[in-house]
Every structure is written in C-alpha cells, then in structure tokens.
Design a protein around this motif. Structure first.
Motif, PDB file in Angstrom:
ATOM      1  N   SER A   1     -26.518  18.677  14.866  1.00  0.00           N
ATOM      2  CA  SER A   1     -26.463  17.234  14.961  1.00  0.00           C
ATOM      3  C   SER A   1     -26.632  16.847  16.421  1.00  0.00           C
ATOM      4  O   SER A   1     -26.509  17.683  17.320  1.00  0.00           O
ATOM      5  CB  SER A   1     -25.125  16.749  14.437  1.00  0.00           C
ATOM      6  N   GLU A   2     -26.887  15.562  16.646  1.00  0.00           N
ATOM      7  CA  GLU A   2     -27.041  15.054  18.008  1.00  0.00           C
ATOM      8  C   GLU A   2     -25.772  15.348  18.814  1.00  0.00           C
ATOM      9  O   GLU A   2     -25.830  15.725  19.979  1.00  0.00           O
ATOM     10  CB  GLU A   2     -27.290  13.547  17.924  1.00  0.00           C
TER      11      GLU A   2
ATOM     12  N   GLU B   1     -22.729   8.289  24.438  1.00  0.00           N
ATOM     13  CA  GLU B   1     -22.685   9.723  24.132  1.00  0.00           C
ATOM     14  C   GLU B   1     -21.269  10.163  23.794  1.00  0.00           C
ATOM     15  O   GLU B   1     -21.054  10.976  22.900  1.00  0.00           O
ATOM     16  CB  GLU B   1     -23.226  10.518  25.322  1.00  0.00           C
TER      17      GLU B   1
END
Ligand code: HEC
Length: 94
Positions: free
Chosen positions: A35-36, A82
C-alpha cells in the motif's frame, strides 16, 4: 570415503542455496503488493532505524501521532498528509 564427503558437501550447499532463495522471496514483497502507506514507511521511516520498528508497534492513533511528532522533531521527512496516510494504515490493523 572421499566421494561421500563430496556428495554431502554438495547437498549442504544446495540446501543452503534453496533456503536462501526462499527467505529472499518471503521478505522481498513486490512493490505492487504494497500500500502507499507501507511504501512511505519503508522509504521514510527506515533511514535511522529499521522499518520493522514501526511495524512491530501496536499503538492507538493518539500514540502514533505523538511518535510521528517525535520522529519529525528528530528529522523524519514526512508532511501532514503522509502522516495521516501512514497512521490510518497503522491503526487499521493492516
Ligand atoms: C531522523 C531519524 C529518524 C527517522 C527518519 C525516523 N525515526 Fe523513529 N526513531 C529515531 C530514534 C533516534 C529513535 C529512538 C532510538 C531507537 O529506538 O532506535 C526512534 C524510535 C522509534 C520508535 C520506537 C518508539 C520510540 O518512540 O522510541 C518508533 C515506533 C519509531 N521510531 C517510528 C518511526 C516512524 C513511524 C518513522 C517514519 C515517519 C520514523 N520513526 C522515522 C529516529 C528516527
């Protein structure tokens, strides 16, 4: 006797080789399966210590927030977006 040693040695070398290949395959998750969040953790959270330090922790969102603040203060290169991506993933039970 000499022959026996040769074959034993060859077997051991083969076994070690196969084992090494298997371990490699098990730890090398292809990037496409990640995943990111995992990619971010692997990239940004493994410069000072191993990323496994992150994966091994089970924390609440609040605790993660304070860890991230702490890491950013130490010099981790992550922005707010993020941070949210990673924390969402970490508290989701992945
Ligand atoms: C600039 C260096 C640096 C970066 C980048 C970094 N850390 Fe750390 N981290 C540390 C240090 C130093 C410690 C404490 C010493 C140790 O345990 O190795 C630590 C410890 C930790 C711990 C153990 C608990 C604690 O607070 O001591 C966790 C969890 C952690 N880091 C998560 C992260 C995450 C998540 C990231 C990515 C956003 C990250 N770290 C990036 C330096 C860094």
């Amino acid at each position: 006797m000499k022959h026996q040693f040769f074959w034993t040695a060859l077997l051991v070398i083969l076994a070690v080789g196969i084992l090494a290949a298997c371990t490699q395959a098990a730890t090398d998750t292809p990037a496409a399966d990640k995943s990111e969040a995992e990619i971010l953790i692997d990239e940004r959270c493994s410069t000072c210590h191993s990323a496994s330090k992150v994966y091994s922790e089970t924390l609440t969102r609040e605790q993660w927030l304070s860890v991230f603040e702490d890491m950013i203060a130490k010099g981790a290169d992550v922005d707010e977006t993020e941070t949210t991506i990673m924390i969402d993933w970490l508290v989701s039970g992945n």
